[in-house]
Each structure stands twice: as structure tokens, then as C-alpha cells.
Design an enzyme around this catalytic site. Structure first.
Site, PDB file in Angstrom:
ATOM      1  N   GLU A 151       0.818  -1.208   0.000  1.00  0.00           N
ATOM      2  CA  GLU A 151       0.000   0.000   0.000  1.00  0.00           C
ATOM      3  C   GLU A 151       0.856   1.264   0.000  1.00  0.00           C
ATOM      4  O   GLU A 151       0.512   2.253  -0.651  1.00  0.00           O
ATOM      5  CB  GLU A 151      -0.927  -0.003   1.215  1.00  0.00           C
ATOM      6  CG  GLU A 151      -2.076  -0.997   1.129  1.00  0.00           C
ATOM      7  CD  GLU A 151      -1.658  -2.431   1.406  1.00  0.00           C
ATOM      8  OE1 GLU A 151      -2.408  -3.358   1.064  1.00  0.00           O
ATOM      9  OE2 GLU A 151      -0.551  -2.616   1.980  1.00  0.00           O
ATOM     10  N   HIS A 155     -11.478  -6.047   7.938  1.00  0.00           N
ATOM     11  CA  HIS A 155     -12.273  -5.745   6.747  1.00  0.00           C
ATOM     12  C   HIS A 155     -13.557  -5.011   7.127  1.00  0.00           C
ATOM     13  O   HIS A 155     -14.571  -5.124   6.443  1.00  0.00           O
ATOM     14  CB  HIS A 155     -12.614  -7.037   5.987  1.00  0.00           C
ATOM     15  CG  HIS A 155     -11.419  -7.758   5.471  1.00  0.00           C
ATOM     16  ND1 HIS A 155     -10.705  -8.640   6.250  1.00  0.00           N
ATOM     17  CD2 HIS A 155     -10.790  -7.717   4.276  1.00  0.00           C
ATOM     18  CE1 HIS A 155      -9.687  -9.125   5.548  1.00  0.00           C
ATOM     19  NE2 HIS A 155      -9.725  -8.591   4.347  1.00  0.00           N
TER      20      HIS A 155
END
Length: 422
Positions: free
Chosen positions: A144, A214
Site C-alpha cells: 500500500e 475488513h
């Protein structure tokens, strides 16, 4: 064989904890093998009946603030809809449509991230690599920080960089690049250089079975990053219009898409290129007794809570006094979290004299805290009740209890009633 089956050894094996566990697992697999796993994006059934989703062509083409770039006079007040068409889309299809328009109209635009060339986890980039070429829609390594850094470099060279962080929960490794580099780039360059061509898309919020990594809503962590914009849409039309506006905005934008709405939210969406204004909240319901402010998925929970207040089902009739059922609630979708629309919110609160803020992220240090502080500064003498925040709990989102962590219609109803009766 009969001797073996009746032997003491076999009887002891049958009582063995290990063997019993294996048999239990086998039965579990047998009973669940035919059941479909929950969809990655989850499903929110209450969204389908929402009055905020535009199910007709006429309604879709008359969205407040819509701007058509192909018009000679693209003023937001114009509502010329002759010759324009719509198509039924869910939110991930609206994302794909916006990306397709950007790639088709801007030769410098590129889309990249983990698995985007395959369509992505939520199918938002399905078929784009085949349509525009793998030099413009491509996969990246699982990093990321590298994705954000690459996007910053690409945008600094004049490209339109549309990056995807696969889940908002994993945006934290990129935090330094986004907050320390992207947000400060124009200021550091004295206005000579810009990376306004950078947009970072990422799925956010809970789905009911995402667990620790998540389910998070990290928008509040970016509130101090001056120079950055944070946008969260609630529906397919909003998503397409706000995403196209974000991609074309002269500032870096983090665009967070509530993943449970990818398939749950469906409406007619204009197929033409259009944008919706950033940093402008939308009043979904007008009222005079209480302002409810929210964004993303909780918009629909708030809608349900207001319905429960006005028309409680039999199970709740004794808990909702008849005198309170006529309360007129003003519901506002903030849409842009940073910089947020202070004027619309404060003007509403000065009229209703009460404010409830709803968001999925935890209460401490959340966006609601900043909004509450600003509202009480600007409207303190008009308030008739303390600003109330209804949020996720200040705990990690456990898989088993995820639905209890989210602010649901009952919690919102309770908060609205407490504020109205203060």
C-alpha cells in the site's frame, strides 16, 4: 472384522477427543457444503426500499447539483434532460462506469492497484484492462505504501493517477505517503507543483462479517491532513458523480466506497459524463425539530430509524410516545468529510436546535467529535440539547459481534428520542 469392531481398543478410539473432533468437523462440512458463503461485499436488505434511491430516469437526471460537462452552460441549476438516458446500476457498476469515462476522455489516466487488472475483489474494474490496455490498467505488488507513493510520483509528472487500496483497513501502511507527502505537496512546492491528479479509491465500512481487518471506517484519521479531500458516497448516482468530480479535482482525494452498498444499492444512473459537487452536503429530508447528520451506509439506518420514530411497529409502540411521532427530522448526507460543509450543517442546526451525528467509526477522535465542536462554537446559544454522537464502540470490530458494533436503527432511534426529550 467383527472382533476388531468390538475390541476395547476401537471402543477407546471412538471415545478419543481427536476422533470426535474430526467427526464433528466432517458433519459441519457436510451441513454447510451446499450453502453459499456470504458475499464479500455483504448485503443490506433495507437499502432496496429506500426512498433516497432514484428508480426512474426522470428522477436520476434531476439529481440536485448535477453538472453535465458536455453542456455549453454547465451551471448546476440547469435541468436540461432531453436526449439523456439512464441505466440500472449497482454501486460497483457505477464505479466502473466512472473509471471507464475517465480512461476514455483522459489519455493520461491510469488505474492501478492489487488485482485491478483481474477486476478487483469487488469487480469495480472488471474488463477495463481488456478495454484500455494493460499499460493503463495494471496490477501492483502487495504494498500500500508503494501504491500511494507511485501514485504521487505519477501525478507529479502530470498524469491522472487512480489508485486502489484493496480495503480501507490496509490504508495505514500508506498513511505516511498520503498525509506527509500527498497532502503537503502543493504547500511544500509553494504552489508551483501539484499532485491534484491523484485519487485513491478504497472500500470502507462494515459488512456484518468482515471482522478486525475488513470492517473499519478510517476517515477520521485523515481529518488533520490539510490539503487532502475525503469523500464517501451513499448510492450509485452519488458514487459516479462524486468519483468523477474527485478524479478531476485539483487536490488529492481519498474516495471511500461503503462496500456493503456495492451490490445492495441499485438505481437508475445517467450513462453520460456528469459530476456532483464536492464539499457540499445534501439535505435528504427537511425538518424542524432535529438534525441528523451522517454519511455512507448509516444514511439508510438513519432513514429506517426516522421511519420507526414516525410509525413505530407494534413491538415498539409502547416505547415511542404518540407526541413524539410527529417530530420532523432533517436528515443530511455529509458526502465530503474533508473539508466538510460547515454552512449547511450549522444553518440546519440553528433551525432545528438539536443535532445527532451518526457514523460507523469509533466515537473517540471520530469525525463526529470535530463536527460537534464546530457546531457548538457557531450555534451554542441556539442549541436546546447537547450534540449527540451515535457511533461504533471504541473496540476492535470482532467478527462474532460485528453487527452489535455498528449503529443500527434501534440505537439511532433511542438517540433521537433522548435528544428530542432533553
Amino acid at each position: 472384522m467383527k472382533f476388531i469392531q468390538g475390541s476395547p481398543v476401537l471402543r477407546s478410539l471412538r471415545r478419543s477427543p481427536t476422533l470426535q473432533l474430526q467427526r464433528a468437523q466432517a458433519r459441519r462440512w457436510e451441513t454447510t457444503a451446499a450453502a453459499d458463503p456470504p458475499p464479500a461485499g455483504g448485503h443490506l436488505s433495507s437499502v432496496a426500499s429506500s426512498r433516497f434511491l432514484r428508480g426512474t430516469r426522470d428522477a436520476a437526471l434531476r439529481v440536485p447539483g448535477i453538472v453535465w460537462p458536455d453542456e455549453d452552460d454547465p451551471a448546476p441549476g440547469r435541468t436540461v434532460i432531453v436526449g439523456r438516458e439512464t441505466r440500472k446500476m449497482n454501486m460497483y457498476q457505477a464505479v466502473r462506469d466512472a473509471l471507464s469515462i475517465s480512461l476514455a476522455k483522459d489519455d493520461t489516466a491510469v488505474v492501478f492497484g492489487e488485482d485491478v487488472a483481474f477486476g478487483g475483489v469487488f469487480r469495480c474494474t472488471m474488463g477495463l484492462a481488456e478495454e484500455f490496455g494493460r499499460e493503463r490498467v495494471f496490477n501492483t505488488p502487495l504494498t500500500e505504501q508503494g501504491i500511494a507513493g507511485f501514485g504521487i510520483g505519477l501525478a507529479s509528472m502530470g498524469h491522472t493517477a487512480i489508485a486502489e487500496i484493496q480495503f480501507a483497513d490496509y490504508i495505514f501502511p500508506a498513511f505516511d505517503q498520503i498525509v506527509n507527502e500527498a497532502a503537503k505537496y502543493r504547500y511544500r512546492a509553494g504552489g508551483q507543483f501539484s499532485i491534484g491528479g491523484l485519487t485513491i479509491r478504497t472500500p470502507t465500512m462494515a459488512v456484518g462479517h468482515g471482522g478486525l481487518y475488513h470492517s473499519q471506517s478510517p476517515e477520521g484519521f485523515f481529518l488533520g491532513a490539510t490539503g487532502l479531500k475525503i469523500v464517501i458516497p451513499r448510492s450509485p448516482i452519488q458514487c459516479k458523480g462524486l468519483l468523477l468530480a474527485s478524479i478531476r479535482d485539483p487536490n488529492p482525494v481519498v474516495f471511500m466506497e461503503p462496500k456493503i452498498l456495492y451490490r445492495s444499492a441499485v438505481e437508475q444512473v445517467p450513462i453520460d459524463d456528469f459530476t456532483l459537487p464536492l464539499s457540499r452536503a445534501e439535505t435528504l429530508l427537511s425538518g424542524s425539530d432535529l438534525t441528523v447528520l451522517t454519511w455512507g451506509t448509516p444514511v439508510y439506518h438513519c432513514e429506517s430509524a426516522i421511519s420507526l420514530l414516525n410509525s413505530p411497529p407494534p413491538a415498539l409502540e409502547q416505547l415511542v410516545p404518540p407526541s413524539m411521532r410527529s417530530a420532523k427530522i432533517e436528515l443530511i448526507d455529509l458526502r465530503t468529510i474533508l473539508p466538510w460543509d460547515v454552512n449547511t450543517v450549522v444553518e440546519s442546526v440553528k433551525r432545528t436546535r438539536r443535532l445527532v451525528i451518526v457514523h460507523e467509526a469509533g466515537m473517540t477522535g471520530g469525525v463526529g467529535a470535530e463536527i460537534a465542536a464546530e457546531v457548538q462554537k457557531r450555534a451554542f446559544l441556539r442549541l436546546e440539547a447537547p450534540v449527540r454522537r451515535i457511533t461504533g464502540w471504541d473496540v476492535p470490530t470482532a467478527l462474532q459481534y460485528e453487527k452489535f458494533n455498528m449503529p443500527d436503527p434501534i440505537r439511532i432511534l433511542d438517540g433521537m428520542m433522548a435528544t428530542l426529550t432533553y
